[in-house]
Write a protein that holds these residues in place. Structure first.
Motif, PDB file in Angstrom:
ATOM      1  N   PRO A 150       0.825  -1.223   0.000  1.00  0.00           N
ATOM      2  CA  PRO A 150       0.000   0.000   0.000  1.00  0.00           C
ATOM      3  C   PRO A 150       0.855   1.268   0.000  1.00  0.00           C
ATOM      4  CG  PRO A 150      -0.797  -1.570   1.636  1.00  0.00           C
ATOM      5  CD  PRO A 150       0.534  -2.066   1.172  1.00  0.00           C
ATOM      6  N   LEU A 151       1.980   1.208   0.709  1.00  0.00           N
ATOM      7  CA  LEU A 151       2.859   2.378   0.786  1.00  0.00           C
ATOM      8  C   LEU A 151       3.557   2.620  -0.550  1.00  0.00           C
ATOM      9  CD1 LEU A 151       3.760   4.404   3.007  1.00  0.00           C
ATOM     10  CD2 LEU A 151       5.717   2.916   3.420  1.00  0.00           C
ATOM     11  N   ILE A 152       4.018   1.543  -1.186  1.00  0.00           N
ATOM     12  CA  ILE A 152       4.751   1.651  -2.436  1.00  0.00           C
ATOM     13  C   ILE A 152       3.851   2.163  -3.566  1.00  0.00           C
ATOM     14  CG2 ILE A 152       6.011   0.319  -4.185  1.00  0.00           C
ATOM     15  CD1 ILE A 152       6.877  -1.533  -1.876  1.00  0.00           C
ATOM     16  N   SER A 153       2.574   1.834  -3.485  1.00  0.00           N
ATOM     17  CA  SER A 153       1.660   2.263  -4.543  1.00  0.00           C
ATOM     18  C   SER A 153       1.320   3.741  -4.473  1.00  0.00           C
ATOM     19  CB  SER A 153       0.368   1.443  -4.454  1.00  0.00           C
ATOM     20  OG  SER A 153      -0.291   1.674  -3.217  1.00  0.00           O
ATOM     21  N   THR A 154       1.619   4.383  -3.354  1.00  0.00           N
ATOM     22  CA  THR A 154       1.266   5.800  -3.194  1.00  0.00           C
ATOM     23  C   THR A 154       2.469   6.727  -3.109  1.00  0.00           C
ATOM     24  OG1 THR A 154       1.118   5.493  -0.787  1.00  0.00           O
ATOM     25  CG2 THR A 154      -0.910   5.257  -2.051  1.00  0.00           C
ATOM     26  N   LEU A 155       3.647   6.187  -2.796  1.00  0.00           N
ATOM     27  CA  LEU A 155       4.826   7.029  -2.615  1.00  0.00           C
ATOM     28  C   LEU A 155       5.956   6.606  -3.545  1.00  0.00           C
ATOM     29  CD1 LEU A 155       5.019   7.185   1.317  1.00  0.00           C
ATOM     30  CD2 LEU A 155       4.175   8.978  -0.215  1.00  0.00           C
ATOM     31  N   PRO A 156       6.817   7.556  -3.936  1.00  0.00           N
ATOM     32  CA  PRO A 156       8.009   7.176  -4.701  1.00  0.00           C
ATOM     33  C   PRO A 156       8.963   6.378  -3.819  1.00  0.00           C
ATOM     34  CG  PRO A 156       8.082   9.505  -4.118  1.00  0.00           C
ATOM     35  CD  PRO A 156       6.709   9.015  -3.744  1.00  0.00           C
ATOM     36  N   PHE A 157       9.891   5.650  -4.429  1.00  0.00           N
ATOM     37  CA  PHE A 157      10.755   4.731  -3.690  1.00  0.00           C
ATOM     38  C   PHE A 157      11.594   5.452  -2.634  1.00  0.00           C
ATOM     39  CE2 PHE A 157      14.483   2.025  -3.036  1.00  0.00           C
ATOM     40  CZ  PHE A 157      13.859   0.810  -2.762  1.00  0.00           C
ATOM     41  N   PHE A 158      12.112   6.650  -2.969  1.00  0.00           N
ATOM     42  CA  PHE A 158      12.967   7.343  -1.991  1.00  0.00           C
ATOM     43  C   PHE A 158      12.168   7.731  -0.743  1.00  0.00           C
ATOM     44  CE2 PHE A 158      11.138  11.037  -4.138  1.00  0.00           C
ATOM     45  CZ  PHE A 158      10.976  11.952  -3.105  1.00  0.00           C
ATOM     46  N   ALA A 159      10.851   8.024  -0.916  1.00  0.00           N
ATOM     47  CA  ALA A 159      10.013   8.364   0.226  1.00  0.00           C
ATOM     48  C   ALA A 159       9.688   7.122   1.058  1.00  0.00           C
ATOM     49  CB  ALA A 159       8.730   9.037  -0.250  1.00  0.00           C
ATOM     50  N   VAL A 160       9.556   5.972   0.384  1.00  0.00           N
ATOM     51  CA  VAL A 160       9.336   4.721   1.112  1.00  0.00           C
ATOM     52  C   VAL A 160      10.531   4.428   2.014  1.00  0.00           C
ATOM     53  CG1 VAL A 160       9.010   2.226   0.897  1.00  0.00           C
ATOM     54  CG2 VAL A 160       7.823   3.777  -0.667  1.00  0.00           C
ATOM     55  N   VAL A 161      11.739   4.634   1.473  1.00  0.00           N
ATOM     56  CA  VAL A 161      12.948   4.431   2.278  1.00  0.00           C
ATOM     57  C   VAL A 161      12.970   5.399   3.457  1.00  0.00           C
ATOM     58  CG1 VAL A 161      15.472   4.502   2.268  1.00  0.00           C
ATOM     59  CG2 VAL A 161      14.235   3.534   0.316  1.00  0.00           C
ATOM     60  N   MET A 162      12.503   6.627   3.249  1.00  0.00           N
ATOM     61  CA  MET A 162      12.436   7.598   4.348  1.00  0.00           C
ATOM     62  C   MET A 162      11.488   7.120   5.440  1.00  0.00           C
ATOM     63  SD  MET A 162      12.398  11.272   2.337  1.00  0.00           S
ATOM     64  CE  MET A 162      12.261  12.198   3.859  1.00  0.00           C
ATOM     65  N   VAL A 163      10.346   6.576   5.058  1.00  0.00           N
ATOM     66  CA  VAL A 163       9.380   6.072   6.041  1.00  0.00           C
ATOM     67  C   VAL A 163       9.981   4.903   6.824  1.00  0.00           C
ATOM     68  CG1 VAL A 163       7.142   4.936   6.331  1.00  0.00           C
ATOM     69  CG2 VAL A 163       7.377   6.838   4.724  1.00  0.00           C
ATOM     70  N   LEU A 164      10.685   4.006   6.114  1.00  0.00           N
ATOM     71  CA  LEU A 164      11.332   2.882   6.797  1.00  0.00           C
ATOM     72  C   LEU A 164      12.411   3.373   7.758  1.00  0.00           C
ATOM     73  CD1 LEU A 164      11.685   0.351   3.837  1.00  0.00           C
ATOM     74  CD2 LEU A 164      10.075   0.241   5.751  1.00  0.00           C
ATOM     75  N   ALA A 165      13.166   4.390   7.341  1.00  0.00           N
ATOM     76  CA  ALA A 165      14.202   4.948   8.213  1.00  0.00           C
ATOM     77  C   ALA A 165      13.580   5.575   9.458  1.00  0.00           C
ATOM     78  CB  ALA A 165      15.023   5.984   7.455  1.00  0.00           C
ATOM     79  N   LEU A 166      12.439   6.247   9.287  1.00  0.00           N
ATOM     80  CA  LEU A 166      11.735   6.824  10.434  1.00  0.00           C
ATOM     81  C   LEU A 166      11.268   5.723  11.387  1.00  0.00           C
ATOM     82  CD1 LEU A 166      10.307   9.112  11.953  1.00  0.00           C
ATOM     83  CD2 LEU A 166       8.391   8.871  10.355  1.00  0.00           C
ATOM     84  N   ALA A 167      10.710   4.656  10.833  1.00  0.00           N
ATOM     85  CA  ALA A 167      10.210   3.558  11.667  1.00  0.00           C
ATOM     86  C   ALA A 167      11.349   2.876  12.423  1.00  0.00           C
ATOM     87  CB  ALA A 167       9.471   2.542  10.800  1.00  0.00           C
TER      88      ALA A 167
END
Length: 311
Positions: free
Chosen positions: A143-160
């Protein structure tokens, strides 16, 4: 006299076992003096060192002597009730007692997490494991990948990862216990330095024995520090394996996503598998930049201390 009596009362109130230590010294002193060899069977080297450190014992002609014998006896006679009260206080705050540093034990869940973590390391070099973990983790992130670009997904993972790493360190690592250990070692070093300056061989021998006992606490310190690290790796390795899987890291690996280039600070536009800093590739540099930044913000925002501070 008042000063010595205050010192003895303070020692007994801090540690109820010091009462018997002082009584032993009083009983064993001959001609007003006592040596370590006279009491080593009944006192620990730590207790002997504390008596010297606090000035209850001072240099004598052939050993040590009580700074004020009458004041010491008076302090013991008047410290009975306070010693009893301090015993309950000591037991309730045992987590900060340096002697309890090795008391940390791992639960069955800690051991299971360590075993699984070691197994997950195989995914870095073994493609089937990497594909299994990466594909499974991808289902959670879809769900996250379908709404955000890859670099933003990595940012979310880094935050988590920064958030749970900080919380795990704060909750699984006993900072008071680690600070007490550091304070104990600092105290031993200072007393050792003072004894060397005085040329006090008896005190040096006692402090040396205490230092050897304290060195055994390093195992407890290692366990205290490594326990949260096991859980952090248990949760973080799947994140890395997913990034390996998604970007196509490793021999004969293929990227599972079509990734656009990214612009890194001071480096410029790069593809995800390009080298950014030496042999380190862009994807891992971007993850660590985000992780370090978010971790600092989380620690400051939540006012969480993740390093021990000796009082």
């Amino acid at each position: 006299m008042a000063r010595t009596e205050e010192k003895v009362r303070s020692l007994v109130s801090e540690d109820s076992e010091m009462r018997s230590a002082v009584e032993t010294v009083l009983a064993r002193s001959e001609d007003g003096e006592v040596k370590w060899v006279d009491v080593k069977g009944d006192l620990t080297s730590g207790q002997w060192g504390r008596l010297i450190e606090r000035g209850v014992l001072v240099d004598g002609d052939s050993g040590f002597r009580l700074a004020d014998e009458s004041a010491t006896r008076a302090a013991l006679n008047g410290a009975g009730e306070s010693a009893t009260a301090s015993a309950s206080t000591t037991s309730s705050s045992s987590s900060t007692d340096p002697d309890e540093i090795e008391g940390t034990t791992w639960s069955i869940y800690d051991k299971a997490a360590a075993l699984i973590t070691v197994s997950l390391f195989a995914g870095y070099s073994w493609a089937p494991m990497r594909n299994l973990v990466g594909g499974t983790f991808d289902l959670l992130l879809s769900p996250l990948i379908s709404t955000l670009p890859f670099f933003a997904v990595v940012m979310v993972l880094a935050l988590a990862t920064g958030l749970y790493s900080t919380l795990l360190q704060a909750n699984l690592m006993n900072m008071d216990k680690m600070g007490a250990y550091q304070e104990r070692m600092k105290d031993i070093q200072e007393r050792r330095k003072d004894a060397k300056e005085r040329g006090d061989d008896d005190a040096l021998d006692a402090i040396q024995e205490e230092q050897m006992e304290a060195m055994g606490d390093q195992l407890g310190m290692f366990k205290e520090q490594f326990r949260p690290m096991v859980w952090i790796m248990f949760l973080t390795i799947p994140v890395f394996l997913w990034m390996y899987w998604a970007v196509g890291v490793g021999g004969n690996a293929e990227a599972h996503y079509t990734l656009e280039s990214i612009v890194l600070p001071l480096v410029g536009e790069r593809r995800w598998l390009d080298q950014a800093v030496g042999p380190i590739q862009v994807w891992i540099v971007w993850y660590f930049l985000c992780s370090m930044a978010f971790t600092q913000i989380i620690r400051k925002g939540l006012n969480i201390q993740t390093t021990p501070s000796a009082s």
